[in-house]
Scaffold this motif. Structure first.
Motif, PDB file in Angstrom:
ATOM      1  N   GLU A 243      34.233  82.136  50.662  1.00  0.00           N
ATOM      2  CA  GLU A 243      34.651  80.845  50.356  1.00  0.00           C
ATOM      3  C   GLU A 243      33.726  79.712  50.448  1.00  0.00           C
ATOM      4  N   GLN A 244      32.665  80.353  51.860  1.00  0.00           N
ATOM      5  CA  GLN A 244      31.820  78.813  51.652  1.00  0.00           C
ATOM      6  C   GLN A 244      30.516  79.758  51.678  1.00  0.00           C
ATOM      7  N   VAL A 245      30.566  80.884  50.686  1.00  0.00           N
ATOM      8  CA  VAL A 245      28.372  80.925  49.861  1.00  0.00           C
ATOM      9  C   VAL A 245      28.813  79.913  48.847  1.00  0.00           C
ATOM     10  N   ILE A 246      27.578  79.739  47.930  1.00  0.00           N
ATOM     11  CA  ILE A 246      27.645  79.043  47.110  1.00  0.00           C
ATOM     12  C   ILE A 246      26.873  79.447  45.959  1.00  0.00           C
ATOM     13  N   PRO A 247      26.627  80.379  44.796  1.00  0.00           N
ATOM     14  CA  PRO A 247      26.071  80.939  44.087  1.00  0.00           C
ATOM     15  C   PRO A 247      24.575  79.671  43.394  1.00  0.00           C
ATOM     16  N   ILE A 248      23.764  80.522  43.721  1.00  0.00           N
ATOM     17  CA  ILE A 248      22.198  79.528  43.470  1.00  0.00           C
ATOM     18  C   ILE A 248      22.026  79.556  42.010  1.00  0.00           C
ATOM     19  N   GLY A 249      22.193  78.481  41.176  1.00  0.00           N
ATOM     20  CA  GLY A 249      22.331  78.759  40.216  1.00  0.00           C
ATOM     21  C   GLY A 249      20.920  78.542  39.617  1.00  0.00           C
ATOM     22  N   ARG A 250      20.007  77.778  39.746  1.00  0.00           N
ATOM     23  CA  ARG A 250      18.359  77.428  40.222  1.00  0.00           C
ATOM     24  C   ARG A 250      17.622  77.731  40.937  1.00  0.00           C
ATOM     25  N   THR A 251      16.870  78.550  41.053  1.00  0.00           N
ATOM     26  CA  THR A 251      15.277  78.627  41.840  1.00  0.00           C
ATOM     27  C   THR A 251      13.898  79.620  41.391  1.00  0.00           C
ATOM     28  N   ASN A 252      13.114  79.785  42.091  1.00  0.00           N
ATOM     29  CA  ASN A 252      11.820  80.425  41.186  1.00  0.00           C
ATOM     30  C   ASN A 252      10.775  81.151  42.343  1.00  0.00           C
ATOM     31  N   TYR A 253       9.549  82.614  41.310  1.00  0.00           N
ATOM     32  CA  TYR A 253       9.768  83.689  41.282  1.00  0.00           C
ATOM     33  C   TYR A 253       9.739  83.009  43.306  1.00  0.00           C
ATOM     34  N   ASP A 254       9.028  82.483  43.391  1.00  0.00           N
ATOM     35  CA  ASP A 254       8.413  81.885  44.758  1.00  0.00           C
ATOM     36  C   ASP A 254      10.029  82.886  46.492  1.00  0.00           C
ATOM     37  N   VAL A 255      10.305  81.849  45.143  1.00  0.00           N
ATOM     38  CA  VAL A 255      11.971  81.961  46.340  1.00  0.00           C
ATOM     39  C   VAL A 255      12.203  83.785  46.327  1.00  0.00           C
ATOM     40  N   THR A 256      12.160  84.717  45.052  1.00  0.00           N
ATOM     41  CA  THR A 256      11.914  85.358  45.550  1.00  0.00           C
ATOM     42  C   THR A 256      11.659  86.720  45.934  1.00  0.00           C
ATOM     43  N   ASP A 257      10.541  86.553  45.818  1.00  0.00           N
ATOM     44  CA  ASP A 257       9.334  87.077  46.544  1.00  0.00           C
ATOM     45  C   ASP A 257       9.590  87.009  48.310  1.00  0.00           C
ATOM     46  N   GLN A 258      10.038  85.875  48.334  1.00  0.00           N
ATOM     47  CA  GLN A 258      10.708  85.462  50.184  1.00  0.00           C
ATOM     48  C   GLN A 258      11.569  86.591  50.195  1.00  0.00           C
ATOM     49  N   LEU A 259      12.780  87.032  49.680  1.00  0.00           N
ATOM     50  CA  LEU A 259      13.975  87.633  49.350  1.00  0.00           C
ATOM     51  C   LEU A 259      13.591  88.408  49.875  1.00  0.00           C
ATOM     52  N   SER A 260      12.283  89.710  48.886  1.00  0.00           N
ATOM     53  CA  SER A 260      12.009  91.142  48.487  1.00  0.00           C
ATOM     54  C   SER A 260      11.407  91.176  49.903  1.00  0.00           C
TER      55      SER A 260
END
Length: 466
Positions: A243-260
């Protein structure tokens, strides 16, 4: 893929008329647990066919492992098709492939009985052969399953089964696409592609994302979509609460690199590279919520106002600390040697800190390899002190986090939650802020940072709009 009904109903058929099934390509992975049985369990390391074959002195152990995974695949056929003609086709395909693999492994054992041939030189090829079986099974089954619903699905088998040569990846994909009419056919593509580059040796189990990415680039796709069993959210719902987390609507490829880098791949960085260069948007959708738009990832997106988009992390890291007073003025030499040893041990570098006389590398890997790393460093630098600590890394990530006082707020939130901070790093690019904590405080750190940096911001925005 194990939720094959949802794949059919929510991805292929959802709100589409028959003519709308096409102009798409469906790249599939193996059914759940099958690749673990064919190779080794990704989570526990329990041996599958590959690991057993590589280590066993006789054939009984790996043959039993192959029988076990074959039985599981036949069970999937039974669950999907019951007593239908498609079941017979699925079983026939499975039996032919398994028999071929069994013969190949037997013959290889016989050849390697001669001293001029070494099994170790063939292990990577065997690994790819076995991994490909999982994708071939799921893709063939999905073709049969979709045809039952009136979809003109066709198998695009890229596994190289009984082919004479390995082509470059792009050439192999282009040849396969020449045999498909996207206007009236829906190709179901094996995630594994046999090619000259050797996808598995480079990407291990991330190979299907590379196949997916190159197909999108070569076809000039309007959009690339990855379907997962969950939304890309502001934090792990198992920790922060659904109930607390929020789906991410937009982001960029830079952020996906950090997640990876944190082991939370939306897509492998090398797979994202082609999409980014061709300016192809990537969308991550929840298979079980087909009407939700999911997360759109583009090259140039930047949040309308600076904010933290998500809090993520990585547990069970080892902080390897090298202290040597002789390092002063020679940090680059020590760093080069440290990196060489990491590569040699096949340990993954997640983050690092340095000062005048100390290098601290945060690495993921098993304890045995870390001990070997420590010994190697101690051998190269006689006067150094090398210590290790078990830690976790927690990161605040966003496309634009240039927020005054963000670091102070974060540290205050962790202090309020009684989480001792072992190290902290804030980059100039303002896309990630990292906190190193003892492993036992990982969950507390994620929850407290999410509450302070994401939820509080979301509530503030909601109040401003109201």
């Amino acid at each position: 893929m194990s939720q094959y009904r949802a794949v059919r109903d929510n991805i292929v058929l959802h709100k589409r008329k028959p003519g709308g099934y096409y102009q798409r390509m469906l790249v599939v992975s193996a059914f759940g647990g099958i690749t673990d049985g064919l190779l080794e369990c990704k989570r526990t390391g329990a041996p599958g066919v590959y690991a057993t074959y590589a280590d066993a002195e006789d054939d009984s152990a790996w043959e039993q492992a192959l029988d076990n995974v074959s039985t599981r695949m036949a069970q999937i056929n039974r669950e999907m098709f019951g007593n239908t003609p498609e079941r017979a086709q699925a079983d026939s395909f499975l039996q032919e492939r398994i028999a071929g693999i069994r013969d190949c492994l037997h013959h290889l054992r016989q050849v390697c009985a001669f001293g001029q041939f070494q099994l170790a030189e063939q292990l990577q090829t065997i690994r790819e052969l076995l991994a490909a079986m999982g994708e071939a099974h799921s893709a063939h089954n999905m073709v049969l399953y979709l045809r039952q619903s009136g979809v003109n699905a066709v198998l695009m088998d890229l596994t190289g089964w009984r082919t004479d040569e390995a082509l470059p990846l792009d050439q192999a994909l282009e040849q396969a696409m020449e045999r498909v009419d996207l206007s009236s056919q829906l190709p179901v593509v094996t995630g594994y592609a046999h090619c000259e580059e050797g996808l598995m040796s480079r990407f291990d189990r991330g190979y299907s994302e590379m196949t997916f990415s190159r197909l999108a680039v070569l076809t000039g796709a309007r959009e690339a979509i990855i379907h997962k069993e969950y939304h890309l959210s502001s934090a792990d719902p198992r920790l922060a609460g659904e109930e607390q987390v929020i789906p991410i609507g937009r982001t960029n490829y830079d952020v996906t690199d950090q997640l990876s880098n944190l082991g939370m791949e939306a897509i492998h960085p090398q797979a994202a590279k082609g999409l980014r260069q061709q300016d192809i948007p990537l969308r991550v959708r929840n298979t079980f919520e087909p009407d939700h738009e999911g997360t759109l990832i583009t090259t140039d997106y930047r949040s309308p106002s600076p904010c933290v988009e998500m809090v993520a992390g990585r547990r069970n890291l080892f902080a390897v600390e090298l202290f040597d007073q002789d390092m002063v003025g020679r940090v680059s030499h020590y760093a080069e040697c440290f990196t060489d040893e990491l590569d040699r041990m096949k340990l993954n570098l997640v983050a690092k800190d340095m000062n005048a006389n100390t290098l601290t590398y945060y690495v993921s890997g098993n304890r045995k390899k870390v001990r070997r790393l420590v010994s190697a460093l101690q051998h190269r630098f006689d006067n150094a002190d090398v210590n290790t600590h078990k830690v976790s890394l927690v990161s605040a990530v966003g496309s634009d986090m240039s927020i005054p006082g963000l670091l102070a707020r974060s540290v205050a939130a962790l202090n309020k939650a009684n989480v001792p901070v072992r190290a902290v790093h804030q980059s100039l690019r303002a896309v990630e802020m990292q906190f190193i904590v003892d492993d036992e405080y990982y969950e507390q750190a994620v929850v407290s940072l999410h509450d302070e940096l994401v939820q509080t911001h979301a509530e503030t925005v909601a109040l401003a709009v109201a």
